[in-house]
Design a protein around this motif. Structure first.
Motif: not given
Length: 506
Positions: A36, A120-121, A124, A239, A412
């Protein structure tokens, strides 16, 4: 070797095994932090493989048959009763972990870790574009994985109850439904009274640009003021703000907004609360099952303590406002204490959870709780989540969502598979309100001490009663031990009534 010495010998073997697992978990946490904060964008696939391998190794250690044999053997010896309470608690927690992990297939553990990193990517990218469709498939896979996990653990139970219990032992939809019904009954009329009050705090006082260099300076100043040691920690930017680690390596990852210094400041205080809890666990408990916080909600409660109870209090700002003005180079020199504190505590419904005021915050959590409950009961599909979100946001807070990034994509947590975690945010606030009743009993002048900038006794009280207890007790047991009362949300509701009636003059 007699039974008593045999018990000690087996106990030491078990704790050595646990330490190895704990160290691997520490490594996994550091990799998550790096993902992160520092990792280049193109490193996500490689990191997913690394995390999958590491999670597999952790799972192998947690399910080692020798661990099961040692646990069974030690409990069968007459000398077992000679163990101290902390030693027995270590064995109890280790048994819980073993029983849970043993139900999870090794391949599934690796699959879940790998998918979380990849999801997670995707999250984002979707959030940056405000487009839920880019995350929908990854989220659907995560939901299915978590349903499988719940089935592996307790095939006879409601899957969402299983997930809720992972994060807060003893909690279920039955208990949360009752809890949130009481919250709605107590807080909705209060919110309405605040919004309709003739006296409204002037929020425009806070809406002035505060350069990032000043906000960084404030963050470093305030965390050190509360005892955060940079020899055992660091502050970075990311973020989504979070904290990571414990004991001598506790890291804060923050996010600043030059157009909204208050939200940046409360985020600093929130993560500092997590950090103080993690840093003040007893050194004697390190690498033992009891050497961590007792629950997700108790951890969140410490964060909400710093963020809201202290960080928004008139007493704190009476002391800190002059220092704050100096740190920001005179940008707020014209502000008087009372209107400033009222503005800091203004009830203003927000679309974004982390920007919500403490009074409306519970309804952000209630929305997510109801969404997860319906999703895992198969009464709601992943594709329907944006519409469900928008409807609930309008029902509870009268707000309309314009973009998925300010709606279902704002957190997230679902990319990480943390279904069942959100309720602990609200629960932590309720725990803290009850703990404050005990603080007032033991330290009646604590708010006056805060006004003078004397935090030592306040922090010492939490260190003795909460932080130093580690995981010796389940959360509801710890709460009763400290306060002498069974858990109740009434402390939070009553404290909110007293605070906001004074601010709004009703």
């Amino acid at each position: 070797m007699d039974d008593k010495n045999r018990v000690i010998h087996l106990y030491c073997q078990l704790m050595v095994k646990y330490k190895g697992t704990a160290l691997l978990q520490d490594l996994r946490g550091t990799l998550h932090w790096d993902s992160e904060v520092m990792m280049p964008k193109n490193g996500s696939s490689q990191r997913a493989e690394e995390l999958a391998l590491l999670s597999g190794l952790i799972h192998e250690r947690q399910t080692d048959p020798e661990l099961g044999r040692l646990l069974e053997a030690i409990k069968g010896l007459q000398g077992f009763d000679s163990l101290s309470f902390p030693q027995k608690r270590n064995l109890e927690l280790l048994q819980r972990d073993y029983d849970r992990a043993s139900k999870i297939p090794p391949a599934f553990s690796r699959e879940l870790a790998k998918h979380s990193a990849l999801a997670t990517e995707k999250w984002k990218e979707a959030k940056a574009r405000g487009d839920f469709s880019l995350f929908r498939e990854a989220l659907q896979q995560m939901v299915e994985l978590k349903k499988r996990e719940a089935f592996y653990l307790h095939p006879e139970r409601d899957p969402y109850d299983v997930l809720l219990d992972i994060f807060e032992r003893g909690f279920s939809t039955c208990l949360y439904d009752k809890l949130f019904a009481e919250v709605k009954q107590g807080l909705l009329p209060l919110i309405e009274s605040c919004l309709e009050a003739s006296h409204q705090p002037d929020e425009s006082l806070l809406l002035r640009k505060c350069p990032l260099k000043f906000q960084r300076a404030i963050a470093h100043h305030i965390v050190q003021f509360f005892g955060y040691d940079f020899a055992g920690g660091r502050i970075d930017e990311t973020v989504h703000a979070f904290s990571s680690g414990y004991y001598d390596d506790v890291r804060l990852a923050l996010n600043y907004d030059e157009n909204n210094f208050l939200d940046s400041f409360t985020a600093v205080m929130h993560e500092l609360g997590h950090g103080l809890y993690a840093k003040n666990l007893p050194q004697d408990f390190r690498y033992l099952p009891i050497g961590q916080g007792c629950s997700a909600a108790m951890d969140e409660g410490q964060a909400r303590l710093l963020e809201n109870t202290i960080g928004r209090s008139p007493a704190f700002w009476a002391f800190y406002l002059p220092k704050f003005k100096r740190l920001v180079g005179g940008l707020f020199d014209d502000l008087a204490l009372e209107p400033f504190v009222q503005a800091v505590n203004k009830v203003h419904p927000s679309k974004i959870r982390v920007l919500a005021d403490p009074l409306t915050y519970s309804f952000h959590i209630l929305l997510r709780y109801e969404l997860e409950r319906e999703l895992f009961a198969d009464r709601l599909t992943v594709a329907e989540l944006p519409v469900f979100w928008d409807e609930k946001m309008n029902d509870y807070l009268g707000l309309t969502i314009d973009d998925d990034s300010e709606g279902v994509l704002q957190d997230i947590h679902y990319a990480w598979g943390l279904f069942g975690y959100f309720p602990t945010y609200a629960l932590g606030s309720y725990y803290t309100a009850q703990l404050l009743s005990a603080l007032a009993r033991d330290l009646p002048n604590w708010e006056e001490q805060l006004r003078m900038g004397y935090f030592k006794e306040i922090l010492s009280w939490f260190r003795v009663n909460v932080w130093s207890q580690g995981n010796l007790y389940d959360p509801l047991d710890l709460l009763k031990k400290v306060t002498g009362k069974e858990f109740s949300v009434k402390y939070f509701i009553e404290r909110a009534r007293q605070k906001y009636s004074k601010i709004y003059g009703f």
